[in-house]
Design a protein around this motif. Structure first.
Motif, mmCIF file in Angstrom:
data_model
loop_
_atom_site.group_PDB
_atom_site.id
_atom_site.type_symbol
_atom_site.label_atom_id
_atom_site.label_comp_id
_atom_site.label_asym_id
_atom_site.label_seq_id
_atom_site.Cartn_x
_atom_site.Cartn_y
_atom_site.Cartn_z
ATOM 1 N N GLN A 14 -34.075 -4.549 -53.913
ATOM 2 C CA GLN A 14 -34.692 -5.762 -54.428
ATOM 3 C C GLN A 14 -33.678 -6.904 -54.406
ATOM 4 O O GLN A 14 -32.473 -6.693 -54.596
ATOM 5 N N VAL A 15 -34.185 -8.120 -54.185
ATOM 6 C CA VAL A 15 -33.318 -9.294 -54.100
ATOM 7 C C VAL A 15 -32.480 -9.448 -55.370
ATOM 8 O O VAL A 15 -31.292 -9.733 -55.310
ATOM 9 N N LYS A 16 -33.061 -9.242 -56.543
ATOM 10 C CA LYS A 16 -32.313 -9.413 -57.796
ATOM 11 C C LYS A 16 -31.112 -8.468 -57.858
ATOM 12 O O LYS A 16 -30.064 -8.834 -58.379
ATOM 13 N N ASP A 17 -31.235 -7.275 -57.305
ATOM 14 C CA ASP A 17 -30.117 -6.335 -57.289
ATOM 15 C C ASP A 17 -29.082 -6.736 -56.244
ATOM 16 O O ASP A 17 -27.881 -6.593 -56.459
ATOM 17 N N LEU A 18 -29.542 -7.230 -55.127
ATOM 18 C CA LEU A 18 -28.647 -7.679 -54.066
ATOM 19 C C LEU A 18 -27.820 -8.872 -54.539
ATOM 20 O O LEU A 18 -26.609 -8.932 -54.318
ATOM 21 N N VAL A 19 -28.454 -9.806 -55.226
ATOM 22 C CA VAL A 19 -27.779 -11.025 -55.687
ATOM 23 C C VAL A 19 -26.680 -10.714 -56.695
ATOM 24 O O VAL A 19 -25.600 -11.292 -56.641
ATOM 25 N N LYS A 20 -26.928 -9.813 -57.618
ATOM 26 C CA LYS A 20 -25.913 -9.553 -58.641
ATOM 27 C C LYS A 20 -24.709 -8.781 -58.096
ATOM 28 O O LYS A 20 -23.669 -8.738 -58.737
ATOM 29 N N ALA A 24 -17.091 -11.463 -54.382
ATOM 30 C CA ALA A 24 -16.470 -12.787 -54.559
ATOM 31 C C ALA A 24 -16.149 -13.456 -53.231
ATOM 32 O O ALA A 24 -16.332 -14.662 -53.076
ATOM 33 N N GLU A 25 -15.707 -12.692 -52.241
ATOM 34 C CA GLU A 25 -15.321 -13.273 -50.948
ATOM 35 C C GLU A 25 -16.513 -13.756 -50.128
ATOM 36 O O GLU A 25 -16.345 -14.445 -49.124
ATOM 37 N N SER A 26 -17.726 -13.437 -50.546
ATOM 38 C CA SER A 26 -18.923 -13.871 -49.820
ATOM 39 C C SER A 26 -19.407 -15.260 -50.238
ATOM 40 O O SER A 26 -20.280 -15.820 -49.602
ATOM 41 N N TRP A 27 -18.846 -15.792 -51.311
ATOM 42 C CA TRP A 27 -19.250 -17.115 -51.790
ATOM 43 C C TRP A 27 -18.474 -18.195 -51.059
ATOM 44 O O TRP A 27 -17.277 -18.080 -50.846
ATOM 45 N N THR A 28 -19.184 -19.271 -50.677
ATOM 46 C CA THR A 28 -18.593 -20.403 -49.977
ATOM 47 C C THR A 28 -18.953 -21.680 -50.721
ATOM 48 O O THR A 28 -20.115 -21.881 -51.077
ATOM 49 N N ARG A 29 -17.959 -22.518 -50.959
ATOM 50 C CA ARG A 29 -18.211 -23.785 -51.639
ATOM 51 C C ARG A 29 -18.603 -24.842 -50.614
ATOM 52 O O ARG A 29 -17.971 -24.962 -49.567
ATOM 53 N N ILE A 40 -21.139 -33.622 -54.947
ATOM 54 C CA ILE A 40 -21.692 -32.574 -55.798
ATOM 55 C C ILE A 40 -21.575 -31.278 -55.017
ATOM 56 O O ILE A 40 -22.102 -31.148 -53.911
ATOM 57 N N LEU A 41 -20.829 -30.339 -55.600
ATOM 58 C CA LEU A 41 -20.543 -29.075 -54.928
ATOM 59 C C LEU A 41 -21.263 -27.918 -55.604
ATOM 60 O O LEU A 41 -21.505 -27.941 -56.806
ATOM 61 N N CYS A 42 -21.585 -26.905 -54.825
ATOM 62 C CA CYS A 42 -22.134 -25.640 -55.330
ATOM 63 C C CYS A 42 -21.536 -24.513 -54.508
ATOM 64 O O CYS A 42 -21.026 -24.736 -53.414
ATOM 65 N N ASP A 43 -21.616 -23.327 -55.040
ATOM 66 C CA ASP A 43 -21.228 -22.137 -54.289
ATOM 67 C C ASP A 43 -22.476 -21.551 -53.646
ATOM 68 O O ASP A 43 -23.544 -21.505 -54.270
ATOM 69 N N PHE A 44 -22.318 -21.106 -52.400
ATOM 70 C CA PHE A 44 -23.416 -20.502 -51.663
ATOM 71 C C PHE A 44 -22.994 -19.144 -51.124
ATOM 72 O O PHE A 44 -21.839 -18.941 -50.755
ATOM 73 N N ALA A 45 -23.945 -18.249 -51.066
ATOM 74 C CA ALA A 45 -23.767 -16.974 -50.362
ATOM 75 C C ALA A 45 -24.918 -16.869 -49.364
ATOM 76 O O ALA A 45 -26.072 -17.166 -49.697
ATOM 77 N N PHE A 46 -24.591 -16.491 -48.140
ATOM 78 C CA PHE A 46 -25.579 -16.377 -47.068
ATOM 79 C C PHE A 46 -25.616 -14.922 -46.613
ATOM 80 O O PHE A 46 -24.605 -14.382 -46.176
ATOM 81 N N PRO A 57 -38.719 -1.493 -41.756
ATOM 82 C CA PRO A 57 -38.125 -2.793 -41.413
ATOM 83 C C PRO A 57 -39.180 -3.749 -40.874
ATOM 84 O O PRO A 57 -40.073 -3.362 -40.138
ATOM 85 N N ALA A 58 -39.042 -5.022 -41.270
ATOM 86 C CA ALA A 58 -39.970 -6.055 -40.800
ATOM 87 C C ALA A 58 -39.155 -7.236 -40.272
ATOM 88 O O ALA A 58 -38.235 -7.032 -39.490
ATOM 89 N N SER A 59 -39.428 -8.432 -40.739
ATOM 90 C CA SER A 59 -38.785 -9.652 -40.243
ATOM 91 C C SER A 59 -37.316 -9.746 -40.652
ATOM 92 O O SER A 59 -36.924 -9.282 -41.717
ATOM 93 N N GLU A 60 -36.533 -10.400 -39.795
ATOM 94 C CA GLU A 60 -35.139 -10.696 -40.113
ATOM 95 C C GLU A 60 -35.106 -12.020 -40.870
ATOM 96 O O GLU A 60 -35.795 -12.972 -40.497
ATOM 97 N N LEU A 61 -34.321 -12.095 -41.940
ATOM 98 C CA LEU A 61 -34.298 -13.254 -42.817
ATOM 99 C C LEU A 61 -32.874 -13.669 -43.162
ATOM 100 O O LEU A 61 -31.944 -12.866 -43.068
ATOM 101 N N TRP A 62 -32.729 -14.907 -43.591
ATOM 102 C CA TRP A 62 -31.513 -15.370 -44.247
ATOM 103 C C TRP A 62 -31.840 -15.502 -45.717
ATOM 104 O O TRP A 62 -32.796 -16.182 -46.093
ATOM 105 N N LEU A 63 -31.067 -14.863 -46.564
ATOM 106 C CA LEU A 63 -31.168 -15.034 -48.001
ATOM 107 C C LEU A 63 -30.042 -15.991 -48.386
ATOM 108 O O LEU A 63 -28.880 -15.725 -48.094
ATOM 109 N N ILE A 64 -30.402 -17.124 -48.977
ATOM 110 C CA ILE A 64 -29.412 -18.130 -49.359
ATOM 111 C C ILE A 64 -29.411 -18.222 -50.881
ATOM 112 O O ILE A 64 -30.422 -18.545 -51.494
ATOM 113 N N VAL A 65 -28.264 -17.922 -51.466
ATOM 114 C CA VAL A 65 -28.132 -17.915 -52.920
ATOM 115 C C VAL A 65 -27.196 -19.056 -53.308
ATOM 116 O O VAL A 65 -26.113 -19.195 -52.749
#
Length: 100
Positions: A14-20, A24-29, A40-46, A57-65
């Motif tokens: 589930q996305v909620k489990d993936l996000v948590k 740390a090295e996956s975050w980009t400012r 105005i800056l934010c941290d992003f994970a792709f 398996p179905a569609s390939e996606l980008w999850l942007i947090v």
């Protein structure tokens, strides 16, 4: 014949489990916009992932947090984009897709 996973032990996450569990090295400012007082800056994970439908398996996606710099434990937004498998986007283009 029935469709099956190549590796039967693979299961959807589930996305909620993936996000948590984003390391740390996956975050980009990145800058999301210019404000009155400057950038105005934010941290992003792709995360490039494959959607699951009926445990297959179905569609390939980008999850942007996106998370807030003031409290990194708080996720500001989660965006999902359906993109072609071989499409390569820069960090700037992915951030622009999310918008301010």
């Amino acid at each position: 014949t029935r469709l099956r996973l190549c590796v039967p032990t693979d299961r959807p996450v589930q996305v909620k489990d993936l996000v948590k569990d984003i390391p740390a090295e996956s975050w980009t400012r990145a800058k999301i916009k210019e404000g009155r007082k400057g950038r105005i800056l934010c941290d992003f994970a792709f995360i490039h992932l494959t959607e699951s439908r009926a445990n297959l398996p179905a569609s390939e996606l980008w999850l942007i947090v996106q998370r807030n710099l003031d409290d990194p434990k708080v996720v500001s937004s989660i965006s999902v984009m359906l993109l072609p498998r071989r499409l390569c986007l820069s960090l700037f283009e992915l951030v622009a897709c999310v918008g301010p």
